[in-house]
Each structure stands twice: as C-alpha cells, then as structure tokens.
Design an enzyme around this catalytic site. Structure first.
Site, PDB file in Angstrom:
ATOM      1  N   GLY A 126      41.711 -88.081  33.943  1.00  0.00           N
ATOM      2  CA  GLY A 126      42.406 -87.546  32.778  1.00  0.00           C
ATOM      3  C   GLY A 126      41.702 -87.879  31.469  1.00  0.00           C
ATOM      4  O   GLY A 126      42.055 -88.848  30.798  1.00  0.00           O
ATOM      5  N   TYR A 127      40.692 -87.089  31.127  1.00  0.00           N
ATOM      6  CA  TYR A 127      39.935 -87.327  29.896  1.00  0.00           C
ATOM      7  C   TYR A 127      40.258 -86.284  28.826  1.00  0.00           C
ATOM      8  O   TYR A 127      40.882 -86.582  27.823  1.00  0.00           O
ATOM      9  CB  TYR A 127      38.431 -87.312  30.192  1.00  0.00           C
ATOM     10  CG  TYR A 127      37.851 -88.614  30.730  1.00  0.00           C
ATOM     11  CD1 TYR A 127      38.616 -89.506  31.471  1.00  0.00           C
ATOM     12  CD2 TYR A 127      36.513 -88.948  30.498  1.00  0.00           C
ATOM     13  CE1 TYR A 127      38.071 -90.680  31.975  1.00  0.00           C
ATOM     14  CE2 TYR A 127      35.958 -90.126  30.989  1.00  0.00           C
ATOM     15  CZ  TYR A 127      36.744 -90.986  31.733  1.00  0.00           C
ATOM     16  OH  TYR A 127      36.195 -92.139  32.219  1.00  0.00           O
ATOM     17  N   SER A 128      39.803 -85.035  29.047  1.00  0.00           N
ATOM     18  CA  SER A 128      39.905 -84.002  28.006  1.00  0.00           C
ATOM     19  C   SER A 128      41.353 -83.659  27.680  1.00  0.00           C
ATOM     20  O   SER A 128      42.241 -83.764  28.526  1.00  0.00           O
ATOM     21  CB  SER A 128      39.209 -82.721  28.463  1.00  0.00           C
ATOM     22  OG  SER A 128      37.837 -82.919  28.577  1.00  0.00           O
ATOM     23  N   GLU A 243      23.481 -91.863  37.658  1.00  0.00           N
ATOM     24  CA  GLU A 243      23.985 -90.604  38.213  1.00  0.00           C
ATOM     25  C   GLU A 243      23.848 -89.438  37.243  1.00  0.00           C
ATOM     26  O   GLU A 243      24.019 -88.284  37.624  1.00  0.00           O
ATOM     27  CB  GLU A 243      25.431 -90.784  38.663  1.00  0.00           C
ATOM     28  CG  GLU A 243      25.478 -91.968  39.614  1.00  0.00           C
ATOM     29  CD  GLU A 243      26.776 -92.138  40.343  1.00  0.00           C
ATOM     30  OE1 GLU A 243      27.548 -91.186  40.386  1.00  0.00           O
ATOM     31  OE2 GLU A 243      26.990 -93.241  40.870  1.00  0.00           O
ATOM     32  N   SER A 367      28.921 -80.608  26.731  1.00  0.00           N
ATOM     33  CA  SER A 367      28.280 -79.303  26.531  1.00  0.00           C
ATOM     34  C   SER A 367      26.833 -79.497  26.095  1.00  0.00           C
ATOM     35  O   SER A 367      26.460 -80.548  25.577  1.00  0.00           O
ATOM     36  CB  SER A 367      29.033 -78.508  25.463  1.00  0.00           C
ATOM     37  OG  SER A 367      28.739 -79.052  24.189  1.00  0.00           O
TER      38      SER A 367
END
Lengths: 384, 376
Positions: A126-128, A243, A367
């Site tokens: 649960g980030y954005s 990663e 992005s």
C-alpha cells in the site's frame, strides 16, 4: 542445513536450478498470457517452490530462503524467465520478507516469515494514493494512535493484486506537521479487518491487476508497526537494492521482438526495405541493451553494489518495449483495428495485448521522468 | 562519467589512460585541429612522432615487427582517450587499418620495412582501398602485369593523410582477383586530389595513371578484396567506435560544465528540468556507447568471428549515433556560443560527423547486422 548455493560455480547452479524448475513448473502455467496471475491460479507452483525451499531466493537460509548472492539471484531470475514460468504474487517474498528481516522485531519475523512461505499470508503493497504517485512522500492516508492501536483512515490506489491478498504493507502519515518524508510510518494490516474495502480496477488489457484499497477507521495493533514511528520513509525506500537491475532487464522487449519477427515473417514485411530499416533499429537497440545490462550484471557478479545509474536501463528497456509493440501494430496494417490476436501462420501473435501491456512499465516502478530527475541529481550532480 | 569499463587486473589500462591524458596536456587536440584546417594539413607530424614514441602507432603490431604486441582492449582504451581529447590523428586508418592489413600478409622485406616504419613513424602508410562510387565516371584501380611487376590505372577514394603519407597500401583488381601493393607516395603516375574534410583535415582521392609498381612491392594476392579487407575493416571500425565513444562522453562533460556555469533567470540553466532531462538522455546514450565498445572488444577476444562481426557493427552504429546526436544536442545547449567557431563544441560535432561517416554510417551498419544475423 541446506546447500550453500553461492559455493557452486555459476553454470553449475544454473543447470541445477534450471533442470528442477523445468521438471516441476506445471506446463499449463508456462507463458501465461496474464502478466499478474492471482494467487490461486499459480498456487501449485508457489507451494512446489516452497516445498523445495526455493521460494525466497534472497532471504537468508536461517529464515527459510536460499540466501543467494546478487549474482546467483540474477541466474535464478533469468532462468525463471527463460522457462516461461508465471509470476507469482511476490510482494511477501520480494518486499515484506526483506523489510522484516532488516527492520522487523523477533516476534514479527517469527510470525510473518513462515506464513509468507506457506502461502497463508498473501501480501500487497500500500504505497501510492490518488494524490501521491510520483510524489509519494505527499501521501495522506493517516494513522492516529488510540491506546495500543493505530486507527487508519484514507485510500490507497494501484495496489497490485490486493484482491487476492489478505495482508497489506501500508505507508501511513503519522505526523502532519513534519516535513513530508519525516512523518511517514510503516504498518502491517490484516485486510480482513473491519473498515477495509478493496475494489479491483480493470486495466486497458481488460485484466484487474491492481486495486483501490479504502481504510475507514481500520484498527491495527501497535505491534504491527515496522521500525519506528515517523521513520517509515527510510524503510520504504530501502526495498530495492540490487533488484533494481531487474526493472531494466531486457526480458519484455526481447519477448516482444520475437513476436514482431514472427508476425513480420508471416506478413512478408522483411521484403519491405522501410520495415527492415525500422526493424534493424529495434534489433540493435535490444542487442545494445544486452551489452549495457551486462555492464551492471558484471558489477553484481564481482560483489559490487549498484549505483543510481542502473536506472538508465529501466528507461531504455521500457521505451524499447513500447517502440517494438508500436511496430507490431504498424505491421498489422488495417488489422490493428482488432482487439484479438493476429494470425501469424503457425500460431497467433498477441500484438494488441503486448502494445497495451507496454504502456505500463514506463509508468510503474517510478515513471521514466522521475528516473531522469533522480539521474540528473544523483549521477550528473546537476543543481536543484 | 561515461567510460568503457574493462577489467583491468594489472592496472595496464589505467596507465594507458594516464599517458594519453598526459599526451593530451602537451598536444592540444583542438589547437592541432585548428592548425590543420588553417594550413590544409592532414596529419600533425609532431604529434604523430610523439605518438609513435609512446608506442601507439604500432600498438597492435606484433613485437617481432617492431610493434607493442597489444590487443584491441588496449587499442580501444587508447582510441577512446584520444577521442575525448579530440586528438584527431588518423590512428584508425594509418595505424589500426594499415597494421591489420599488413598483419595478414605473408612475410616479405617490404612488409617488415612498413611495419617497423609504422611503429617508429618513419613510414606513414595509409590504406587506399575504396573504389569510386558506381555513379562516378571514375574507374577503380586495375593492375596490369608488366615485365617487372604491375602498372596501376584508376582511382581510389577516401584516403586519409594522403599528403603526409610515405606509402600507399593499394588494393587493386587484377586478372586473377585482387592485389595488395605497397606504392611509394612519390611514385610517378600518382596524383593526389584533396578536398577539405568537415573536421579540418584534408581527405584525398588518388589517381593512378600507369603507375609502375615492381613485383617486390606486391604484398598479397587474394581471390577477392573482401578476403584482404575483412579484418582491417573490423578492427578499424572498432577503433573508430572507441574514439566516437570518447568524443560522445567528452562532449557531454563539456556541456554539463557549461550548463552549470551559464546563468539565466538568476539560476544555472542546468537547474531547469527541460535541460536536465536532455542531459540525462545524452548521458544515457554515452553510457550505451561505452558499453557497446566493451561488448565488441570482449566478443572479439572470445574468438567467434561471426559474433565479433555483429558486435563490431553494433558498436560502430551505436557510437556513431551517440557521438553525432550528443554533439548536436551539446551544440544546442551551448546556445549561440555553440554556433561560434571559437567554441570547441563545434569541433567535437565536426569530428563526430567525420568518424560517424567513416567505414559506414549507422543505418548501413545496422542493415549489415540484420543481413548477417538473419543469413544464419
């Protein structure tokens, strides 16, 4: 004690890993059209890996992982991709596990890690939020301490696979007065808690990969706090170490170029010099991406750490993926009007599916414009 | 900042970079380029001699022939460093190409003389192998047997450093196929026709009008020119690729420096996002160029000929595009200053244009790559 995989020569490890995976990954799960299958769709593969002890490649062996070095982990990921194995819901393995191992209490590790391996807990991230995407630190979902519980109110969005998860690793604001990065805390929340609502969002490919998650007075015990209150930003930022190289792996454009070749051969496009010229540019971009990827892979193999510069791969590979799939639609001609797959002689080519899929990676994982902002500061040291 | 990253266990490559930087501090590449342009020159003899003393003109030649006996790894590092410093001497053609041509021919007195001379700079031997274009009325060079050797008639184009050369390495058609001949530059029947190159050095075409070459100067006979030229072109392209990567990286650095210094609206223009994203794109292109060079060198070392050809085609295409496009953007980011002759960035652009167009522009090389790959 399991084998120390890192002692094996790379090629030996590759052989051992590959042959077992090839024998044990169910054929009907190979090369799935779905990018993000649900847990139940791939559960048998998940459990097979867990039983073998190969589910968590980078976790230390004491926690049930393979304890792979970055170099061996790269081989693991490469072979996984080459054999067409499906992506499993991996937020528990890739995100929550490593964070708990680094920041969690003994109780948290003892409670959560085995439940990730057994598949009892399926995690989402649960980030954005609707108004906190690229500017993640401006997130507003808030948690207020009430006795020995936090009370969460707010909304998360683009939460991948929340509809098949039962736990969420959530960033919440616990100090509204501090600088944005200083007032964020990490909590672990049971999605079955009263007040949680999950709504899947259908994407352009017609699949529901991600969701909205609403929190309405959701109560989370204090013991579900990871790290310290208001210090969650550091925890959240530490997830991606070596990663990050995988975000720049040539896998997607490589697959797409193969499909483009198949389509172009079926349609006789290689007889068209204009196509061959455009194809040559794409082919060489992919070839050279391999050379650049190898440069960073070499760093990992020699035990070094990746710098911020590795995200140049992410920008290049995601843009190349888009350009290749755009070319597929061009080769399709008027057939680009169709939603379904294209006939390419011996088999179908999912040109439209790939074109739509290629829109996403340039956005997620930071992005490409955000990547450029970071590169400008961290690598080129340009003034603010 | 971007650089071709090779394993360097014994520090040999770092030493080579250092000595190239030291050389550049003593021989300004930009001054030399400007002087060449002013005097219609084609090679800086003083710089060339110093480069020979450093062991660079014979870097790839075997030690037994007077060279340093090093490999393409070292050559790439050197060429990259020369590109960075804009030391625009014809290393790729007069050292790498000529050296590779001579490395593949059988032992002869003339070959020994040429190799030793290239290494110590007493000989400047430049390849003359390119035929006039099909649309030209000029004819390629044909060698006709005479009593003591051959007579050459016809033209060769795109010859670097022709005025400074002591010898031409001429590839000529003959009745049995093809010959490689060593032709003294002062031979009767050879005319040098020069045109100014974009970067300041003259480029020549040679006209042979019954030029007599004795049998002793025939270096090789082959069924086709390809057999003679495949290896020299491969090695020279890789050297050019490394030089282009150096030009690209340095043009980027100069531009970052300029945009940090240049203040408008009360701020350095490098603080504006529109500029920053352009610089990041340029940086990424330069990094890709460097990685392509490393890949080509390593693939060549690994020994699979076809794989090496593909890697070199890719590297030359990538670095040519990168250098040319980075320099174009660099010029733009210098504003009106970039359009002045006084500003060095224009010299980088012009050198990039020249090398990008040498031995195949990127588009042509990419098509060759695809042909070669799909032929299998």
């Amino acid at each position: 004690m399991a084998a120390d995989w890192n002692e094996l020569p790379d090629e030996e490890f590759r052989k051992v890993f590959r042959s077992w995976v090839d024998e044990n990954c169910p054929p009907h799960l190979r090369y799935m059209r779905k990018q993000r299958p649900l847990f139940d769709e791939v559960a048998e593969w998940y459990h097979a890996l867990a039983a073998k002890g190969w589910l968590a490649p980078t976790w230390p062996q004491e926690h049930g992982g393979m304890g792979l070095s970055p170099a061996k982990h790269m081989i693991y990921v490469e072979e996984w991709g080459r054999l067409g194995c499906p992506r499993i819901p991996d937020h528990g393995i890739g995100l929550v596990g490593p964070l708990l191992i680094q920041y969690g209490t003994q109780e948290q590790k003892a409670h959560y890690l085995p439940r990730i391996l057994s598949g009892e807990h399926v995690w989402c991230q649960g980030y954005s939020e609707p108004n906190a995407g690229s500017d993640l630190a401006s997130l507003r979902t808030q948690a207020v301490l009430d006795g020995d519980e936090f009370v969460i109110n707010g909304q998360k969005i683009w939460t991948t696979l929340a509809h098949c998860a039962n736990w969420i690793f959530v960033l919440v604001r616990t100090d509204k007065e501090a600088k944005p990065q200083r007032g964020i805390t990490v909590l672990l929340a049971d999605l079955a808690s009263p007040g949680v609502r999950v709504r899947p969002i259908t994407n352009l490919r017609g699949e529901a990969d991600f969701c909205e998650v609403f929190f309405d007075n959701v109560r989370v015990p204090v013991k579900n706090l990871v790290g310290k209150v208001n210090e969650g930003w550091t925890v959240a930022k530490s997830v991606l170490g070596h990663e990050r190289i995988f975000l720049g792996a040539p896998t997607r454009p490589e697959y797409a170029l193969g499909r483009l070749e198949r389509l172009a051969e079926a349609r006789g496009a290689f007889d068209d010099p204009a196509f061959v010229s455009r194809y040559a540019k794409l082919r060489l971009d992919l070839y050279d991406l391999g050379s650049s990827f190898e440069r960073f892979a070499k760093v990992l193999r020699s035990g070094g750490e990746l710098g911020a510069d590795v995200s140049m791969l992410k920008i290049f590979t995601t843009e190349l993926y888009q350009r290749i799939t755009e070319e597929m639609l061009l080769v399709a001609g008027e057939e680009a009007r169709f939603a379904d797959d294209l006939d390419a002689g011996n088999g179908q080519v999912d040109a439209m599916n790939l074109f739509l899929d290629s829109r996403a990676p340039a956005i997620f994982g930071g992005s490409n414009e955000i990547q450029k902002n970071i590169l400008a500061k961290a690598v080129l040291e340009l003034p603010g | 900042m971007p650089q071709a990253m090779f394993d360097d266990p014994d520090g040999m490559l770092a030493m080579l970079r250092e000595s190239a930087a030291g050389f550049a501090a003593q021989h300004s590449g930009t001054k030399s380029l400007r002087d060449k342009r002013a005097s219609a020159g084609d090679l800086d003899k003083q710089a060339w001699k110093a480069m020979a003393e450093a062991g660079w003109t014979g870097l790839l030649l075997p030690e037994g022939l007077g060279g340093a006996g090093l490999g393409m790894r070292e050559q790439a590092v050197l060429s990259e460093a020369l590109g960075r410093a804009l030391i625009a001497e014809p290393v790729a053609m007069a050292a790498v190409f000529s050296g590779a041509l001579l490395a593949n021919v059988s032992v002869s007195e003339e070959r020994t003389r040429l190799c030793a001379g290239i290494a110590d700079s007493s000989v400047i031997a430049v390849p003359a192998w390119q035929n006039p274009s099909k649309s030209s009325h000029a004819r390629p060079v044909v060698a006709t047997a005479t009593a003591g050797g051959f007579a050459l008639t016809g033209e060769k184009h795109f010859v670097d450093a022709a005025r400074s050369a002591t010898d031409f390495l001429v590839v000529a058609d003959c009745s049995e196929g093809c010959l490689l001949l060593s032709v003294p530059a002062a031979s009767a029947g050879v005319t040098i026709n020069e045109r100014p190159g974009i970067d300041g050095a003259m480029i020549a075409s040679l006209t042979f009008a019954g030029c007599e070459v004795p049998e002793s100067l025939v270096l090789a006979r082959a069924e086709s020119a390809d057999a003679l030229l495949e290896s020299p072109i491969l090695h020279a392209r890789l050297a050019l690729a490394a030089e282009l990567a150096g030009i690209a990286s340095r043009a980027l650095e100069i531009t970052i420096g300029y945009t940090k210094d240049r203040v408008q609206f009360g701020k350095p223009i490098a603080s504006f996002q529109a500029i920053q994203h352009r610089l990041v794109d340029m940086w990424s292109d330069a990094e890709f160029a460097c990685a392509a060079v490393v890949n080509a060198v390593e693939t060549l070392d690994a020994g699979d000929v076809r794989a090496a050809q593909l890697a070199v085609l890719a590297a030359k295409a990538r670095t040519g595009d990168a250098a040319f496009s980075i320099c174009r953007r660099a010029l733009h980011l210098h504003g009106a200053m970039g359009f002045t002759d006084e500003c060095d960035i224009g010299l980088y652009l012009k050198r990039a244009i020249n090398l990008n167009a040498t031995l195949g522009q990127s588009e042509a090389l990419r098509l060759q790559f695809v042909d070669l790959e799909r032929a299998a």
